[in-house]
Motif scaffolding. Structure first.
Motif: not given
Length: 66
Positions: A25-26, A29-30, A32-33, A36
């Motif tokens: 998960y982290p 998230w990194l 996809l940052l 964003r």
């Protein structure tokens, strides 16, 4: 809260997948940052263009600019 309960159920029924999800998960998230951040920048540019294009119409109608 619901996400945590679902993760606990996954941990009980299939603990290797739950631990893999906890580790990945982290990292996801990194990854996809940057997308964003690009999305925020593009949204800001579109809002700026919208404000520039619609400004004459607002002034002609007598609405306040702010």
């Amino acid at each position: 809260m619901l996400t945590f309960v679902l993760w606990l159920l996954l941990l009980v029924f299939c603990w290797p997948v739950a631990l893999l999800a906890l580790v990945l998960y982290p990292l996801v998230w990194l990854l996809l940052l940057p997308f964003r951040l690009v999305g925020l920048a593009v949204e800001g540019v579109f809002e700026l263009l919208r404000g520039i294009i619609l400004l004459p119409a607002r002034v002609l109608r007598g609405r306040p600019v702010a």
